[in-house]
Scaffold this active site. Structure first.
Site, PDB file in Angstrom:
ATOM      1  CE  LYS A 199      -4.260  -2.001   1.631  1.00 50.02           C
ATOM      2  NZ  LYS A 199      -3.882  -3.431   1.742  1.00 50.02           N
TER       3      LYS A 199
HETATM    4  C1  LIG Z   1      -4.442  -4.497   0.990  1.00 47.39           C
HETATM    5  C2  LIG Z   1      -3.681  -5.765   0.940  1.00 47.39           C
HETATM    6  C3  LIG Z   1      -4.018  -6.806   0.039  1.00 47.39           C
HETATM    7  C4  LIG Z   1      -5.225  -6.748  -0.875  1.00 47.39           C
HETATM    8  O1  LIG Z   1      -5.075  -5.821  -1.919  1.00 47.39           O
HETATM    9  P1  LIG Z   1      -6.340  -5.296  -2.719  1.00 47.39           P
HETATM   10  O2  LIG Z   1      -5.845  -4.229  -3.612  1.00 47.39           O
HETATM   11  O3  LIG Z   1      -7.305  -4.761  -1.664  1.00 47.39           O
HETATM   12  O4  LIG Z   1      -6.924  -6.446  -3.458  1.00 47.39           O
HETATM   13  C5  LIG Z   1      -3.214  -7.934   0.015  1.00 47.39           C
HETATM   14  N1  LIG Z   1      -2.168  -8.067   0.848  1.00 47.39           N
HETATM   15  C6  LIG Z   1      -1.827  -7.109   1.732  1.00 47.39           C
HETATM   16  C7  LIG Z   1      -0.664  -7.321   2.628  1.00 47.39           C
HETATM   17  C8  LIG Z   1      -2.559  -5.912   1.815  1.00 47.39           C
HETATM   18  O5  LIG Z   1      -2.211  -4.968   2.697  1.00 47.39           O
END
Ligand SMILES: *Cc1c(COP(=O)(O)O)cnc(C)c1O
Length: 463
Positions: free
Chosen positions: A112
């Protein structure tokens, strides 16, 4: 570039307004009216660019002159300055044809950071130009809170308040938020659950007076800018593995469908991606959909990969819009049906279109533990529980003959208990966070009471 809503009736917007808007006023999500396209010659010419220069090339058509080229380049450069790996998103070979794309070298150790670092700077850049300021309010139980805080600290036009349930967030995840000391960052521990925190945030957004007075804004993954920024690492990794001359497949640990949708956008932009595998955990609504074309909500089950514990994947709507060839009213009808009955069905023709590029594979907690162990024994690499779902899908569910890349979405040290349980080794935090457990924490405790929270924000924001 113009952006339209997936539900067809919100105003068409230009880039800056799309960034600030987040959700469209008709309840839809913004997507580009037309995706930019790179020929294979143009993609070939990107080979050898460093990550920041490549990001500029990929993002420039979306920004489309709204931000001047030097400012945009500077903003991208600053966004990735704090990443701990010189390649930003390095690839590790796991097996003959299986690779891992490490997306956890950002400041908070999850993918993120890639999008939020850029999004917060875009906010700042656009708001300063317009002489406006925003207050970001969000509830968190994990990754998003710390990534948003790290991205927003020192941003002049932003004040950020993150609510977490007191005593109910893991030590590491709480400390990643509360050890940040900056004037514009405010951690609030609510005496309640995560749902209470979410409810408080919802109430603030539903209070028009408070919302306008504070110029409230959100950082959730429905913002177009987050998707667009994630497209870059698909280009970066494909180029390293031989694109455009060779096809590539990806396996993506999925929750809100943002990360994998960015891969879909990359295909629209000309990258030769042959398959995108949706990796899910026990919360397998998307995997079930891919089998029969029925999206049917079930209860959310807590798993070892909490960032994927989701039943309604908001960004799926963007794919639906594309599968229905830009028919906004049809998407609205489908989404209304889904909201009302918890179920949505698409025709076999639409499902067939989806299956051309997407496949899916789910893994329960036991499988996650086994996969962490198996990967460790075979390669010596320690993967986190989210990444484990992706590696499993890449090795067991891919029928493609091309190289397959599993996205590694979090650093294993973010989930030490699950990892220790699987391999009896505690993953170490990287150097820049090695003293995290000894740093002082800064947060205020508030009761689960909307007036108390509002008055705290009124007293604190931009003071
Ligand atoms: C947010 C997140 C996901 C999922 O990603 P999306 O874009 O919501 O599908 C997967 N793994 C981790 C570690 C995350 O923080």
């Amino acid at each position: 570039m113009r952006y339209v809503s997936t539900r067809g009736s919100a105003p068409v917007l230009e880039f800056e307004d799309v960034v600030l808007a987040g959700l469209a006023v008709d309840g839809g999500l913004y997507v580009p009216e037309e995706y930019p396209y790179f020929s294979s010659g143009q993609i070939e010419a990107m080979r050898g660019l460093n990550y920041v220069d490549l990001a500029y090339k990929v993002l420039e058509p979306f920004v489309d002159g709204a931000i001047n080229p030097d400012a945009l380049k500077g903003l991208i450069n600053n966004s990735y300055k704090n990443f701990a790996h010189p390649e930003i998103a390095p690839i590790i070979k796991l097996d003959e044809n299986v690779f891992i794309l490490e997306l956890f070298h950002g400041p908070t150790l999850a993918f993120k950071d890639f999008a939020l670092q850029v999004l917060a700077r875009l906010f700042d850049c656009i708001l300063l130009k317009r002489r406006q300021r925003i207050t970001i309010v969000a509830a968190t139980s994990g990754d998003t809170g710390s990534a948003a805080i790290e991205a927003c600290l020192k941003r002049e036009a932003i004040e950020i308040f993150i609510l977490h349930p007191k005593g109910r967030v893991s030590d590491i995840q709480r400390r990643q938020m509360t050890t940040v000391k900056e004037d514009n960052v405010h951690n609030i521990a609510i005496e309640g659950t995560f749902d209470d925190c979410q409810e408080l945030v919802k109430q603030m957004f539903n209070d028009p007076t408070f919302r306008a007075e504070q110029n409230l804004s959100a950082v959730n993954s429905i913002n177009w800018a987050r998707i667009m920024v994630q497209v870059v690492y698909y280009f970066a990794s494909s180029l390293k593995l031989g694109a455009p001359g060779r096809g590539i497949a990806y396996s993506v640990p999925t929750g809100n469908f943002g990360d994998i949708f960015a891969g879909y956008v990359a295909t629209k932009m000309g990258l030769p991606i042959e398959k995108l595998i949706i990796a899910t955990n026990t919360n397998d609504i998307l995997s079930r959909f891919m089998k029969n074309g029925e999206m049917q909500i079930k209860e959310v089950i807590p798993t070892l990969s909490p960032a994927m514990d989701i039943q309604v994947s908001s960004n799926f709507e963007r794919l639906l819009f594309d599968l229905y060839e830009g028919d906004g009213p049809m998407v609205k009808q489908k989404m209304d049906e889904f909201k009302k009955s918890g179920k949505m069905v698409v025709t076999s023709g639409v499902l067939k279109k989806a299956k051309k590029i997407f496949a899916s594979c789910s893994l329960n907690d036991n499988g996650i533990k086994n996969q962490i162990l198996e990967t460790y024994e075979a390669t010596g690499l320690i993967v986190d529980p989210h990444t484990a779902t992706g590696v499993h899908a890449a090795t067991n569910c891919s029928k493609e003959k091309v190289p397959i890349v599993a996205l590694s979405t979090a650093h294993p040290a973010k989930f030490p208990d699950a990892v220790q349980n699987a391999i009896k080794i505690k993953p170490e935090l990287p150097d820049h966070l090695s003293d995290l457990l000894d740093r002082p924490e800064f947060f205020d405790v508030l009761p689960n009471n909307i007036e108390a929270v509002k008055s705290y924000i009124r007293k604190t924001a931009f003071k």
